[in-house]
Design an enzyme around this catalytic site. Structure first.
Site, PDB file in Angstrom:
ATOM      1  N   MET A  98       2.622 -12.967   6.426  1.00 34.81           N
ATOM      2  CA  MET A  98       1.837 -12.798   7.651  1.00 34.81           C
ATOM      3  C   MET A  98       2.083 -13.947   8.622  1.00 34.81           C
ATOM      4  O   MET A  98       1.153 -14.419   9.278  1.00 34.81           O
ATOM      5  CB  MET A  98       0.326 -12.740   7.308  1.00 34.81           C
ATOM      6  CG  MET A  98      -0.014 -11.636   6.327  1.00 34.81           C
ATOM      7  SD  MET A  98      -1.657 -11.795   5.602  1.00 34.81           S
ATOM      8  CE  MET A  98      -1.410 -13.027   4.336  1.00 34.81           C
TER       9      MET A  98
ATOM     10  N   LYS B 297      -4.329  -0.583   8.177  1.00 35.89           N
ATOM     11  CA  LYS B 297      -4.887  -1.755   8.839  1.00 35.89           C
ATOM     12  C   LYS B 297      -3.826  -2.359   9.734  1.00 35.89           C
ATOM     13  O   LYS B 297      -2.696  -2.545   9.321  1.00 35.89           O
ATOM     14  CB  LYS B 297      -5.270  -2.805   7.790  1.00 35.89           C
ATOM     15  CG  LYS B 297      -6.671  -2.653   7.293  1.00 35.89           C
ATOM     16  CD  LYS B 297      -7.038  -3.837   6.453  1.00 35.89           C
ATOM     17  CE  LYS B 297      -7.001  -3.469   4.995  1.00 35.89           C
ATOM     18  NZ  LYS B 297      -7.051  -4.588   4.105  1.00 35.89           N
TER      19      LYS B 297
ATOM     20  N   ASP C 102      -2.101   2.407   3.154  1.00 34.02           N
ATOM     21  CA  ASP C 102      -2.193   1.802   4.484  1.00 34.02           C
ATOM     22  C   ASP C 102      -0.805   1.600   5.063  1.00 34.02           C
ATOM     23  O   ASP C 102       0.190   2.075   4.523  1.00 34.02           O
ATOM     24  CB  ASP C 102      -3.034   0.520   4.462  1.00 34.02           C
ATOM     25  CG  ASP C 102      -2.569  -0.420   3.401  1.00 34.02           C
ATOM     26  OD1 ASP C 102      -1.346  -0.636   3.312  1.00 34.02           O
ATOM     27  OD2 ASP C 102      -3.410  -0.943   2.633  1.00 34.02           O
TER      28      ASP C 102
HETATM   29  N1  SAH Z   1       0.330  -7.488  -1.119  1.00 36.15           N
HETATM   30  C1  SAH Z   1       1.501  -7.644  -0.307  1.00 36.15           C
HETATM   31  C2  SAH Z   1       1.276  -8.598   0.832  1.00 36.15           C
HETATM   32  C3  SAH Z   1       0.274  -8.135   1.824  1.00 36.15           C
HETATM   33  S1  SAH Z   1       0.100  -9.267   3.164  1.00 36.15           S
HETATM   34  C4  SAH Z   1       2.666  -8.085  -1.192  1.00 36.15           C
HETATM   35  O1  SAH Z   1       2.470  -8.449  -2.353  1.00 36.15           O
HETATM   36  O2  SAH Z   1       3.776  -8.072  -0.690  1.00 36.15           O
HETATM   37  C5  SAH Z   1       1.144  -8.565   4.370  1.00 36.15           C
HETATM   38  C6  SAH Z   1       2.363  -9.422   4.582  1.00 36.15           C
HETATM   39  O3  SAH Z   1       3.295  -9.207   3.536  1.00 36.15           O
HETATM   40  C7  SAH Z   1       3.122  -9.092   5.836  1.00 36.15           C
HETATM   41  O4  SAH Z   1       2.548  -9.724   6.943  1.00 36.15           O
HETATM   42  C8  SAH Z   1       4.484  -9.656   5.530  1.00 36.15           C
HETATM   43  O5  SAH Z   1       4.500 -11.036   5.702  1.00 36.15           O
HETATM   44  C9  SAH Z   1       4.599  -9.394   4.048  1.00 36.15           C
HETATM   45  N2  SAH Z   1       5.393  -8.185   3.764  1.00 36.15           N
HETATM   46  C10 SAH Z   1       4.984  -7.080   3.144  1.00 36.15           C
HETATM   47  N3  SAH Z   1       5.993  -6.195   3.019  1.00 36.15           N
HETATM   48  C11 SAH Z   1       7.071  -6.772   3.569  1.00 36.15           C
HETATM   49  C12 SAH Z   1       8.421  -6.370   3.750  1.00 36.15           C
HETATM   50  N4  SAH Z   1       8.876  -5.187   3.334  1.00 36.15           N
HETATM   51  N5  SAH Z   1       9.269  -7.228   4.348  1.00 36.15           N
HETATM   52  C13 SAH Z   1       8.849  -8.442   4.775  1.00 36.15           C
HETATM   53  N6  SAH Z   1       7.585  -8.860   4.628  1.00 36.15           N
HETATM   54  C14 SAH Z   1       6.697  -8.044   4.029  1.00 36.15           C
END
Ligand code: SAH
Length: 464
Positions: A382, A269, A247
């Site tokens: 998020m 998504k 995604d």
């Molecule tokens: N499973 C993922 C999180 C998914 S929720 C994990 O463990 O990281 C999605 C949120 O993750 C985004 O809204 C943001 O807040 C955060 N996120 C994911 N990748 C990111 C990145 N490279 N830099 C900053 N925030 C990130």
């Protein structure tokens, strides 16, 4: 070829080691691991060597080397700092036709030690024929990274069925095909996952020609962006996937690491625009596995942290489809490290909490009163849309207006930016700088360390 690589069986073989220093100890460790019956001759030996000999039943002659020490030996290694002693060992050994190795002196060797990657019983040996041991070691490191730690287990597993398979498939080519399928397919993955019984059942089924669905799903954490943060396991599974589902959070470089002819399916998504509904993704995973495919479902960060990973495998579990979950570096870890913000610190934060910061209507629903400890770092996932509400609520429930806040944009990617401010000022800074998703918000005194510990890429937009 100057040296022919052969594998010596040294179990209980009489081997002499001349010298007792650090290098000799290293050689002793290796020879004992191969089961040699070791005799060490040296006036002094290291403590480690002494205990190695104790534990493995070796002998120490506490004296200077004499030619008679060679009597009855099959192999000798000299590792003394005395050039003359080493030379004598070499000449005596040659005279008695005993294989000899003088450490770091290729001209005084009838055999040399390769660099090895040990996945016993699978062993990879690398040699530069004495030209550049460092080059051999670099190559070794690369191979280490390529071979799963459980390769030895796989070799042992295969060994158990070798005769059986030979009897059943006498033709060489059929046997080779069979083994290739077993050792590169789901049977191998079952072994790596410690499911030996399943692996055995599958292998025997194949051998009997029983056709059955051998698909499997791997829910794989793709990390926050920098493809170097992928685990070895994730990289390996990508290389053998038939289908990859990914995604928006998964960086293109990671998707590009999939096997070239793997089918790639985007199930991206966006907020409020779910390109493929969650149930459809769940069902797709089931369907693809039922077709016998090896399916990699890539999730940004870690699959079990705000990743709905649990939901995606629930259906698989119910339908009895084999799956595995591979952890990934979650955004909080990745982005904090790349921004030079330790999430805990002896002086500033004794705990850290990962919090979902999304808006429901115009609210971010939380037990705000429980987020008040100054010694706890808060990481909001998020949280960009709800940033204003988060900052207001934290202050309304007692966090000081000057509590440091960082917003990390596209953490660990080349485009990473870190905006810093306070609970009071960050909203204004963010409105001005307009960071692009994904972003992560870190609240707490540890954010102050960013000013000194930042090391990756550019920093912009700090509080002015
Ligand atoms: N499973 C993922 C999180 C998914 S929720 C994990 O463990 O990281 C999605 C949120 O993750 C985004 O809204 C943001 O807040 C955060 N996120 C994911 N990748 C990111 C990145 N490279 N830099 C900053 N925030 C990130």
């Amino acid at each position: 070829m100057e040296y022919l690589p052969v594998c010596l069986k040294l179990t209980d073989a009489p081997v002499l080691l001349v010298g007792g220093g650090v290098i000799a100890t290293r050689k002793a460790r290796l020879l004992l691991r191969a089961g040699a019956s070791l005799t060490v001759v040296a006036p002094d030996i290291t403590q480690e060597l002494e205990s190695l000999l104790d534990q493995n039943g070796g002998t120490w002659h506490e004296t200077e080397y004499r030619e008679s020490h060679l009597n009855g030996k099959q192999l000798v290694v000299a590792a003394t700092p005395e050039k003359r002693v080493n030379e004598r060992v070499y000449l005596h050994a040659c005279a008695q036709a005993i294989q000899v190795n003088v450490v770091d002196a290729p001209q005084l060797c009838t055999f040399i030690f390769p660099s090895i990657v040990d996945r016993d019983p699978l062993v990879v040996a690398i040699t530069s024929s004495g030209r550049s041991p460092v080059l051999a070691r670099i190559l070794r490191r690369n191979i280490e990274a390529l071979l799963p730690a459980a390769y030895g287990e796989l070799a042992r597993f295969a060994g158990r069925f070798r005769e059986n398979v030979k009897a059943k498939l006498p033709a060489d080519s059929a046997r080779r095909l069979f083994w290739e399928k077993m050792l590169e397919g789901t049977v191998a993955e079952q072994v790596f996952a410690g499911r030996l019984q399943d692996a055995e059942t599958q292998l025997l089924d194949h051998l009997e020609g029983v056709e059955r669905c051998s698909g499997e799903v791997y829910l794989v954490g793709a990390g926050p962006g920098d493809p170097d943060l992928l685990t070895f396991k994730a990289a390996r599974l990508l290389q053998c996937a038939d289908v990859v589902l990914y995604d928006r959070l998964v960086s293109q470089e990671v998707v590009d690491m999939a096997r070239r002819d793997a089918e790639r399916i985007y199930v991206g998504k966006r907020r409020a625009d779910h390109s493929v509904a969650q149930q459809d993704i769940n069902q797709l995973l089931v369907d693809l596995a039922m077709e016998g495919k090896r399916v990699v479902r890539l999730k940004g960060g870690d699959p079990f942290i705000f990743g709905r990973g649990g939901e995606e495998i629930e259906l698989l579990a119910r339908q009895g489809i084999p799956f595995q979950v591979v952890p990934g570096v979650t955004a909080a870890n990745g982005a904090a490290c790349y921004a030079g913000i330790p999430l805990t610190h002896r002086d500033y934060a004794q705990s850290v909490r990962f919090v979902a910061g999304y808006l429901k209507g115009d609210k971010v629903e939380h037990d705000w009163a429980s987020l008040q400890s100054d010694s706890e770092t808060l990481v909001f996932y998020m949280g960009l849309m709800g940033l204003r509400v988060i900052c207001e609520q934290l202050q309304a429930h007692g966090r000081a207006a000057d509590t440091p806040v960082a917003l990390i944009e596209q953490g660990t990617r080349m485009t990473q930016r870190v905006l810093t401010g306070t609970l009071e000022s960050i909203v204004g800074i963010v409105e001005r700088e307009r960071p692009a998703a994904p972003t992560l918000i870190i609240v707490g005194p540890v954010v102050k360390l960013h000013a000194t510990l930042s090391w990756f890429g550019q920093t912009a937009g700090s509080e002015r």
